[in-house]
Scaffold this active site. Structure first.
Site, PDB file in Angstrom:
ATOM      1  N   GLU A 605      12.154 -12.347  67.720  1.00  0.00           N
ATOM      2  CA  GLU A 605      11.419 -12.818  68.895  1.00  0.00           C
ATOM      3  C   GLU A 605      12.328 -12.922  70.107  1.00  0.00           C
ATOM      4  O   GLU A 605      11.931 -12.628  71.236  1.00  0.00           O
ATOM      5  CB  GLU A 605      10.770 -14.167  68.570  1.00  0.00           C
ATOM      6  CG  GLU A 605       9.989 -14.796  69.688  1.00  0.00           C
ATOM      7  CD  GLU A 605       8.826 -13.939  70.160  1.00  0.00           C
ATOM      8  OE1 GLU A 605       9.041 -13.158  71.111  1.00  0.00           O
ATOM      9  OE2 GLU A 605       7.727 -14.033  69.589  1.00  0.00           O
ATOM     10  N   LYS A 681      14.523  -3.887  76.142  1.00  0.00           N
ATOM     11  CA  LYS A 681      13.423  -4.830  75.910  1.00  0.00           C
ATOM     12  C   LYS A 681      12.077  -4.147  76.010  1.00  0.00           C
ATOM     13  O   LYS A 681      11.204  -4.350  75.166  1.00  0.00           O
ATOM     14  CB  LYS A 681      13.493  -5.993  76.906  1.00  0.00           C
ATOM     15  CG  LYS A 681      14.646  -6.939  76.601  1.00  0.00           C
ATOM     16  CD  LYS A 681      14.756  -8.014  77.657  1.00  0.00           C
ATOM     17  CE  LYS A 681      15.979  -8.873  77.414  1.00  0.00           C
ATOM     18  NZ  LYS A 681      16.263  -9.761  78.534  1.00  0.00           N
ATOM     19  N   GLY A 796      19.300 -17.908  78.658  1.00  0.00           N
ATOM     20  CA  GLY A 796      20.057 -19.143  78.484  1.00  0.00           C
ATOM     21  C   GLY A 796      20.191 -19.456  77.014  1.00  0.00           C
ATOM     22  O   GLY A 796      19.301 -19.171  76.212  1.00  0.00           O
TER      23      GLY A 796
END
Ligand code: ADP
Ligand code: ASP
Ligand code: MG
Length: 814
Positions: A605, A681, A796
Site C-alpha cells: 500500500e 507510482k 513522511g
C-alpha cells in the site's frame, strides 16, 4: 490404598528426592501406599550408553560408568546422615561393581545381547529405589522395599505382555505378608516366565505402577512427573499449552500413543479395566490441580482435547498393482512386521488399494525394509510391487479428542492451517473412531506445526505475527515505535501478538525467536552479525516460524529481489519499496502469482501515497466489478513539498535539501525530482487497474536540466541544483505569470500513462494541495464525472510507517 509413581526427573537428585519423600509421607497419613520410582533422571540413558560403548570396544564406557557412580554417591552423601552412610555406600558400590563387571564382559565379548542390555538398564531403578528406601527409613517412614522382579512376570511373546495371572497372584501374596504402610518398588524392571531379568520398555515405570494398582484394586493411580498434568500440547514446545484438568482414558491413550509421554501407553490398560482413576501431578508444584483421567468426561464443549506428536519416525510405502484386490496382502504385511517385533504407529491405504503407507520408529526403518523386501520378493521380482520405499526425518502430529466424533470440518481446518504456513503433509490417517486425526510431516516443521495448530484450536483468540524487518532508518524506526506503542491495543482489541523476531540494517542483523526487545533494539543491533539480504532470508527460513512477515523499509533493489523467496516459503511480504512492483511486468506478475500459489500476502500500500489507502481503494473498486478509465493524481509528496515551498526568497537547492532532511524525499532526491518515482507510482496503479505496462511506456517530461539528470551521486546532484538556480527560477516565474501553481501530475487514461510538471489554475482540485499532500482522482464506471478522491499526507516517515503497520494488521486479521 493409592499407588504413586515418581518419574526420573522427580528423583533426579537429593533435593528432588527430599520432595518425593515429603509427598509420600503426607499421603501415607491418609492411607497405605504403594510407591514406584524410576531411575534417577538420565541414568537409564547412561546405562544403555555404557553398554553400547563397551560393545564396540569404546573405552569411554568407563567414563560413563564413573558418571553413573558419581550421581548415585552424591545423592547418598547428601541424603543420608554421615553415621549411617558407610553401610549404604558399600551396598551401592557393590551394585556398581556388578555393573562394571557386566560392562567388562560386554567389552571383552564385543557383544550386547538384548538380555544383557535389559540387565544393565535395570540398575537405574534398583539403585534409585534402594537409596530412596534407606532415606525414607531414616526419616522414620514405615516403609519396605520390594523388588518388582519378584512380582511382575512378563510373557516372552511381545514387549509388554504381562502374565497377569501369575503377576496378580504374586502381588497379592506379597500384600498379604506385608506389614508396612508404604511399599516401595523399583519401576521398569520385571522377570520373564523363565525367570530371566527383563524390563517393561522405555518409560515402563508407569506400567509397573498401573499393574500394581490394578492388582491391588487401588483407589487411585498417581503419576508424579515434571509437568502439571497432560497439556493441550507438549509444554516444552508450545508455550501457550495449558493443562487439561480432566480427560478420558481413550483420549489419554491416543495422546500418549502419539507421543505425550507423560504416561506410557500400556499403562492405561490394566487400570482402565478396573476403572481406576489416574491422576497426573507435578512433583515440583504439588498444589497444581493436575489431570484426572477417567472413563468418561462430561460437559466438555471443545472438540479437540490435545495435540500430540512423535518425531523421528519413518514412513514405509509399498506400491504396485499387485496389491489390488488381493486378499491376505495386509495380513502378510503386518505379520511380517509383527514377527520382527516392529511396532506400526500409523497406517494409511489409498482407496485404490494401489499403495499402503506405514509409520514406524526411525530406528526400525531399515529392518522393516529388509524383512518386507524379503517377504514380498516374489511379487517384487515379477514387478507386481515396487521395492519398499523408506522416507526418513518425518514426524506425526495428531489431533485428539472424544468430541471430534462427527464434528465436521476439523480435518479441513487442520490441513488449511498447516497449508497456509507451508507445512507439507505427507500422509493422513483418521482413526475409524474419529477420536484422532493424524498427519505425517517433516521433522523440521514440528515446532511450527504444533504451535499453529495449537493457536488454531486452543487460542483462536490470539494470533501471533512474527516480523522480519529490514531497514530501520527513518521509516523502519518509526514503525518499531508504533509497534511498541500499539502493542497492548493489538493484543487486547485485535487479539494480535506482534513480535519482531529478525531485524536488519545495511550493516548488521539480529534474530530472537522470542521477540527482540524493542526498548533496546538499537543496542542489540549494533552487536549483531554482518548483514546481507540472502542470509537474512536464510535465517528467517531456518527459524520456520508461523505467520512470518518480511517487512522491507528500504529502497534497495537487492532486497526487492529476495521477495520471491519469502513468498515461496509462504512468508508474507510487506513493503514500501516500490522497486519490485515497478520492475519489469513479468517480475511483478511472478510475485502476484507466488503470493496466490503459496497463500502468502504481498502488500505494498505504501508504494503509492505512503499511508493513504490508494491501492486498497483501487483493489476494492476492481474486486467489486468496477472499471477504471482514468486516474489523475499528484503522487509525489516530495515534489509537492518542493513546489509548494519554492517561492520568492528561497533557492530551489534550499528547499530540496530541507525536503530531504525532513524525510520527504527518497534518500536519493534525484529519484523524486527526475519524475522516476512518480512514474513508478502511476505504473503500479496502471498495473493494479489491470494494465500490462512497463516503465518505459510512461511518458516522462523531465523538468530537471540535463546537468542534474546526468549526475552520478547525491552530492553532485545537490551541487547541480545550486548552479542551475536560474533554470528553476524560470519555471517558477512562468507559472506565477499565469497565476498557476506548479504540480507534478501523473495521469493514466486509455491504457497510456504520463507524468510531468503542469501549470494548475486556481479552480482545479490540485491547486490547493498543501505540504506533502497527495491526491488521486479515480474515474470509473461508477464514478464517471465526479471522481472518487483520496487525499491526504502522502509522504513522511510517520505516515509511511503507519501504512506499513496497516498492511501488517491486514495480514493479521486474515
Ligand atoms: P517422567 O520422567 O516423570 O516419566 P516423562 O519425561 O516420561 O516424565 O514425561 C513428562 C514429559 O512429557 C514432560 O516433561 C513433557 O515434556 C512431555 N510431554 C509431551 N507431551 C505432553 C503433553 N501433552 N502434556 C504434558 N507433557 C507432555
Ligand atoms: N527409567 C526408565 C526409562 O528411562 C523407565 C522410566 O523412567 O519409566 O525409560
Ligand atoms: Mg515417563
Amino acid at each position: 490404598m493409592n499407588v504413586l509413581k515418581f518419574g526420573g526427573s522427580s528423583v533426579a537428585n537429593a533435593t528432588t528426592i527430599e520432595n518425593v519423600i515429603h509427598i509420600v509421607e503426607q499421603q501415607s497419613q491418609q492411607q497405605p501406599l504403594y510407591v514406584v520410582v524410576s531411575a534417577m533422571g538420565g541414568i537409564t540413558d547412561l546405562l544403555l550408553q555404557a553398554g553400547e560403548e563397551a560393545s564396540v570396544n569404546n573405552e569411554n564406557y568407563k567414563n560413563t560408568l564413573a558418571e553413573i557412580e558419581k550421581r548415585h554417591l552424591e545423592a547418598v552423601k547428601s541424603l543420608i546422615p554421615i553415621i549411617s552412610q558407610s553401610a549404604i555406600i558399600s551396598k551401592v558400590k557393590a551394585q556398581l561393581n556388578t555393573l562394571e563387571s557386566l560392562c567388562e564382559g560386554v567389552f571383552l565379548l564385543s557383544e550386547l545381547s538384548s538380555k544383557t542390555a535389559a540387565v544393565l538398564a535395570s540398575f537405574g531403578e534398583i539403585l534409585s529405589s534402594y537409596i530412596i528406601y534407606e532415606t525414607a527409613k531414616i526419616k522414620g517412614l514405615d516403609i519396605t522395599l520390594k523388588d518388582a522382579r519378584d512380582v511382575i512376570i512378563k510373557t516372552t511373546s511381545s514387549k509388554v505382555s504381562i502374565d497377569y495371572k501369575e503377576t496378580n497372584q504374586k502381588i497379592k501374596d506379597f500384600a498379604d505378608s506385608n506389614t508396612h504402610k508404604i511399599c516401595l518398588f523399583p519401576g521398569f524392571v520385571a522377570r520373564t516366565q523363565e525367570g530371566e531379568p527383563t524390563t517393561l520398555g522405555r518409560g515402563g515405570s508407569d506400567f509397573t505402577a498401573a499393574i500394581l494398582a490394578a492388582a491391588m484394586d487401588a483407589e487411585e493411580l498417581q503419576i508424579w512427573t515434571d509437568v502439571s498434568g497432560m497439556y493441550t500440547a507438549n509444554p516444552k514446545l508450545v508455550k501457550q499449552a495449558k493443562p487439561v484438568h480432566h480427560i478420558s482414558y481413550q483420549e489419554a491413550m491416543e495422546l500418549s500413543h502419539f507421543g505425550a509421554k507423560v504416561i506410557y501407553p500400556p499403562t492405561i490398560h490394566p487400570v482402565l479395566e478396573k476403572d481406576i482413576p489416574i491422576l497426573i501431578k507435578n512433583t515440583f508444584s504439588p498444589e497444581d490441580q493436575g489431570t484426572l483421567i477417567t472413563r468418561k468426561v462430561e460437559d466438555r464443549k471443545k472438540p479437540v482435547t490435545g495435540i500430540s506428536h512423535i518425531d523421528d519416525i519413518a514412513i514405509i510405502s509399498l506400491e504396485g498393482s499387485g496389491m489390488v484386490g488381493i486378499p491376505g496382502f495386509s495380513k502378510r504385511l503386518f505379520e511380517t512386521l509383527f514377527l520382527e517385533n516392529i511396532n506400526v504407529i500409523l497406517i494409511t491405504q489409498a482407496s485404490s488399494e494401489h499403495s499402503i503407507c506405514l509409520a514406524v520408529e526411525a530406528s526400525q526403518a531399515e529392518n522393516s525394509k529388509t524383512v518386507l523386501d524379503t517377504a514380498f520378493e516374489f511379487e517384487i521380482s515379477k514387478h507386481k510391487l515396487d521395492a519398499v520405499k523408506i522416507e526418513n526425518e518425518v514426524a506425526i502430529i495428531a489431533l485428539v479428542g472424544d468430541n471430534m466424533y462427527h464434528h465436521q470440518g476439523l480435518s479441513g481446518k487442520m490441513f488449511s492451517t498447516l497449508g497456509k504456513n507451508n507445512v507439507n503433509i505427507r500422509a493422513i490417517a483418521q482413526g475409524a473412531s474419529e477420536k484422532n486425526i493424524s498427519v505425517v510431516i517433516a521433522n523440521k516443521d514440528i515446532k511450527k506445526a504444533l504451535n499453529i495448530l495449537h493457536e488454531r484450536f486452543f487460542e483462536v483468540k490470539t494470533k501471533q505475527l512474527n516480523l522480519f524487518i529490514t531497514g530501520v532508518g527513518n521509516v523502519g524506526s518509526k514503525l518499531i515505535d508504533q509497534l511498541q506503542q500499539q502493542n497492548k491495543y493489538l493484543k487486547d482489541k485485535l487479539r494480535l501478538k506482534v513480535r519482531v523476531v529478525g531485524m536488519s540494517n545495511s550493516r548488521k542483523m539480529i534474530f530472537n525467536e522470542n521477540g527482540i526487545d524493542l526498548d533496546s533494539w538499537q543496542e542489540h543491533l549494533t552487536k549483531g552479525e554482518p548483514a546481507n539480504a540472502a542470509s537474512f532470508f536464510a535465517k528467517a527460513k531456518e527459524m520456520n516460524l508461523r505467520n512470518s512477515i518480511f517487512v522491507d523499509n528500504t529502497a534497495n533493489p537487492d532486497i526487492a529481489k529476495v521477495y520471491k523467496h519469502y513468498l515461496s516459503e509462504s512468508m508474507a511480504v510487506v513493503t514500501c519499496n516500490k522497486i519490485a512492483c515497478a520492475d519489469e511486468y513479468h517480475n511483478y506478475e511472478e510475485l502476484q502469482n507466488l503470493s496466490r500459489k503459496f497463500s502468502a500476502s504481498f502488500l505494498y500500500e505504501t508504494n503509492v501515497g505512503a499511508g493513504l489507502p490508494i491501492i486498497d481503494t483501487l483493489n476494492n473498486l476492481i474486486a467489486s466489478g468496477d472499471t477504471v478509465h482514468k486516474i489523475q493524481a499528484v503522487l509525489s509528496g516530495s515534489l509537492n513539498f518542493v513546489f509548494n515551498n519554492y517561492k520568492e526568497g528561497a533557492t530551489f537547492y534550499d528547499i530540496v535539501k530541507q525536503a530531504q532532511e525532513q524525510g520527504y524525499t527518497e534518500p536519493d532526491p534525484k529519484i523524486d525530482l527526475s519524475g522516476i518515482d512518480v512514474a513508478r507510482k502511476i505504473l503500479i496503479l496502471a498495473r493494479e487497474s489491470g494494465n500490462i505496462m512497463e516503465l518505459e511506456n510512461i511518458e516522462n517530461e523531465a523538468f530537471l536540466p540535463a546537468e542534474s539528470l546526468d549526475t552520478k551521486n547525491v552530492d553532485d546532484f545537490f551541487t547541480s541544483l545550486k548552479t542551475n538556480e536560474d533554470h528553476f527560477k524560470k519555471i517558477l516565474d512562468a507559472a506565477d505569470k499565469k497565476e498557476c501553481r506548479l504540480k507534478y501530475v501523473a495521469q493514466y487514461e486509455g491504457g497510456k500513462a504520463k507524468v510531468g510538471l503542469q501549470h494548475i489554475p486556481e479552480d482545479h482540485p490540485f491547486y490547493n494541495l498543501e505540504g506533502s499532500d497527495n491526491i488521486v482522482l479515480f474515474y470509473t464506471d461508477r464514478y464517471p464525472k465526479q471522481p472518487l478522491i483520496v487525499k491526504g499526507a502522502g509522504a513522511g516517515a510517520e505516515v509511511t510507517a503507519s501504512g506499513i503497520f496497516a498492511d501488517i494488521i491486514r495480514i493479521g486479521k486474515k
